[in-house]
Design an enzyme around this catalytic site. Sequence first.
Site: not given
Ligand code: NAP
Ligand code: GDD
Length: 353
Positions: A136, A162
């Site tokens: 992002e 971030k």
């Molecule tokens: P996620 O499923 O939303 O998990 C986030 C975790 O953080 C959960 O365990 C949540 O607890 C915990 N949390 C939120 N607020 C908190 C607080 N105030 N204090 C302590 N814990 C807190 O996210 P994820 O997809 O596993 O992603 C893991 C990390 O990678 C995140 O930092 C995200 O921003 C980053 N990231 C994700 C992606 C992706 O595509 N998934 C890509 C790039 C970076 P609860 O379970 O209680 O909500």
């Molecule tokens: N959530 C959501 N819901 N997204 C939608 C929808 C909807 O109904 N319709 C279209 N989208 C589009 C969003 O506008 C975005 O462009 C794309 O789908 C992906 O949205 P998300 O799945 O919410 O993920 P994200 O790309 O915004 O963010 C995730 O990836 C990041 C890494 O690039 C999250 O996991 C972030 O925490 C992470 O950093």
Amino acid sequence: MKKKIALITGVTGQDGSYLAEYLISKNYIVHGIKRKSSSFNTSRVDHLFQEVHEKKKKFFLHYCDMTDSLGLVNIIKNTNPSEIYNLAAQSHVRVSFDIAEYTTNVNALGLLRILEAVKSLGMIDKIRIYHASTSELYGKVKKPIQDEKTDFYPRSPYAVSKLFAHWIGINYREAYKMHVCNGILFNHESPRRGDTFVTKKIVSSVVKVVKGEQSIIYLGNLNAKRDWGHAKDYVKAMHSIIQYKKPDDWVISSGKTTSVRSFLLKTFSFFGISLYFKGSGLNEKGYVKICKNKKYDLKKHSCVIRIDQRYFRPTEVDLLKGDSSKARKILKWRPDYSLDKLIKEMIEHELAS
Ligand code: NAP
Ligand code: GDD
């Protein structure tokens, strides 16, 4: 050999749960931070729990919050980890526009609190830190394919928070010689993905539509493109990144980009259903073109997709496509999952639940 000890913030999330499993499989003792909530929030890690009196316990949970500096100090001091994985975040981009200050407090200052805790405990030489940075940061992308050298242009309070964390990690690495690594991970999904992220929302809604439990799926921007991988592959990269001899920043991605629309069409196609679209902007609608599978009672030309303004972001990230050559070359990281394999696994999980 003495077991390694890891501390994972965000262990109850998608990535935290897969990482905990992976580290336990590598013989680690894993400590995780969970936050206090009025309802159960440990469903992703419940299967890792062991009986409290079990002598060889490998998995421990501690109450804390990323906004609680002293709590973090105490946990780090008491668990004495050699690796900290900072995964906790308010991770929903759309929601970050509604709760910008909270998102910043948790995502930006959260890592700073960990860095300060490690420094003030005199544990700089004992602890390596992995931070969950993100694609992002590239936001309004400066190059069609993004790598570690591409400039950032964040487009949401989430991304800006971030960006602070990314740079404060680099600053503490340079200022205090701390072993802080940033994993710039592109989107990664799984059956454990939170329900309101687009892939999980699409898969669970399509399953409801084919089962006759839902008629319309409301979505936002169908034209955004993302580089999607599987979380299981990406947590392996986190581990390799923290093991590498010097702290650094690493892009982890599939290298392919797919639109939300294509993801939607692919998901329907797993059920033998094809769609066509009519209209534009908020008036665009998706209709059933062919439903090959007689099992599903979906009428030709019935409307199944509508657009809803509420799912758009005030500023969007239109395209993400990562170049992870550095991690593939140096860390020998390779993903096992293709997008089709990921979607298949998510659908199978949804059908079974
Ligand atoms: P996620 O499923 O939303 O998990 C986030 C975790 O953080 C959960 O365990 C949540 O607890 C915990 N949390 C939120 N607020 C908190 C607080 N105030 N204090 C302590 N814990 C807190 O996210 P994820 O997809 O596993 O992603 C893991 C990390 O990678 C995140 O930092 C995200 O921003 C980053 N990231 C994700 C992606 C992706 O595509 N998934 C890509 C790039 C970076 P609860 O379970 O209680 O909500
Ligand atoms: N959530 C959501 N819901 N997204 C939608 C929808 C909807 O109904 N319709 C279209 N989208 C589009 C969003 O506008 C975005 O462009 C794309 O789908 C992906 O949205 P998300 O799945 O919410 O993920 P994200 O790309 O915004 O963010 C995730 O990836 C990041 C890494 O690039 C999250 O996991 C972030 O925490 C992470 O950093």
